[in-house]
Design a protein around this motif. Structure first.
Motif, PDB file in Angstrom:
ATOM      1  N   GLY A 151      50.143  38.826  30.811  1.00 46.49           N
ATOM      2  CA  GLY A 151      49.606  39.944  31.567  1.00 46.49           C
ATOM      3  C   GLY A 151      48.655  39.463  32.638  1.00 46.49           C
ATOM      4  O   GLY A 151      48.006  38.434  32.480  1.00 46.49           O
TER       5      GLY A 151
ATOM      6  N   LEU B 262      45.531  41.008  35.145  1.00 48.09           N
ATOM      7  CA  LEU B 262      44.651  42.119  35.492  1.00 48.09           C
ATOM      8  C   LEU B 262      43.789  41.789  36.702  1.00 48.09           C
ATOM      9  O   LEU B 262      42.775  42.429  36.942  1.00 48.09           O
TER      10      LEU B 262
ATOM     11  N   ASP C 250      52.275  48.046  36.927  1.00 47.37           N
ATOM     12  CA  ASP C 250      51.772  49.397  36.665  1.00 47.37           C
ATOM     13  C   ASP C 250      50.724  49.772  37.708  1.00 47.37           C
ATOM     14  O   ASP C 250      50.292  48.942  38.498  1.00 47.37           O
ATOM     15  N   GLN C 251      50.319  51.028  37.705  1.00 47.21           N
ATOM     16  CA  GLN C 251      49.339  51.578  38.654  1.00 47.21           C
ATOM     17  C   GLN C 251      49.867  51.558  40.088  1.00 47.21           C
ATOM     18  O   GLN C 251      49.113  51.404  41.047  1.00 47.21           O
TER      19      GLN C 251
ATOM     20  N   GLU D  98      47.853  45.243  37.676  1.00 48.98           N
ATOM     21  CA  GLU D  98      48.229  45.371  36.268  1.00 48.98           C
ATOM     22  C   GLU D  98      49.705  44.999  36.175  1.00 48.98           C
ATOM     23  O   GLU D  98      50.579  45.828  36.411  1.00 48.98           O
TER      24      GLU D  98
ATOM     25  N   THR E 296      52.834  42.611  34.083  1.00 45.04           N
ATOM     26  CA  THR E 296      53.258  41.853  32.902  1.00 45.04           C
ATOM     27  C   THR E 296      54.575  41.147  33.202  1.00 45.04           C
ATOM     28  O   THR E 296      55.388  41.622  33.994  1.00 45.04           O
TER      29      THR E 296
END
Length: 158
Positions: free
Chosen positions: A17, A19, A82-83, A136, A138
């Motif tokens: 992941g 971030l 994501d986001q 975000e 992965t």
């Protein structure tokens, strides 16, 4: 008795992941030179999720393969961002169902407050630009490794 070495470890699928921009650099290095059919691009605006099913070269195994004289490998992996607020592309014709794309790089262009753009640069002057609220991302292997069809490692220009 001697200490265990890295080569003694079992092979495990990647599940990483990111971030932040620094984390994304690691995922970018592992996803570099991945290939994927245009049909494996998924954008779900309601979920704010963008995903690709990649056939990724196993960079983490390259030195071991060379040292042991065994074939290079690829593995199918899912790259999920994501986001995602919006998606734009250039040089990607989704109607051309047989189109195979090659991921050259994955980078983050920061905005003013953690937001920005994740850019997937593709071979042949193509690109996918994701406007994101935050980084975000992965990368997860979803199959067993298989012998790279070309039998060769991708070449890099320096």
């Amino acid at each position: 008795m001697s200490d265990a070495t890295f080569d003694d470890g079992r092979e495990a699928p990647l599940n990483l992941g990111a971030l932040g921009a620094e984390d994304l650099e690691i995922i970018a290095a592992l996803a570099q030179d991945a290939v994927f059919p245009v049909t494996e691009i998924s954008w779900r605006p309601a979920e704010r999720r963008f995903a690709l099913l990649l056939n990724r070269f196993r960079w983490e195994d390259k030195d071991s393969a060379e040292k042991r004289g065994r074939p290079y490998e690829r593995v199918q992996s899912v790259l999920v961002v994501d986001q995602v607020l919006s998606v734009a592309s250039q040089g990607v014709d989704r109607k051309e169902r047989d189109l195979i794309l090659s991921l050259l790089s994955l980078s983050f262009e920061p905005g003013s407050d953690g937001d920005g753009h994740i850019v997937l640069t593709l071979a042949g002057d193509g690109a996918i630009r994701l406007a994101v609220e935050a980084v975000e991302v992965t990368l997860r292997d979803v199959t067993r490794p298989y012998q790279a069809p070309s039998g060769q490692a991708p070449r890099h220009e320096t």
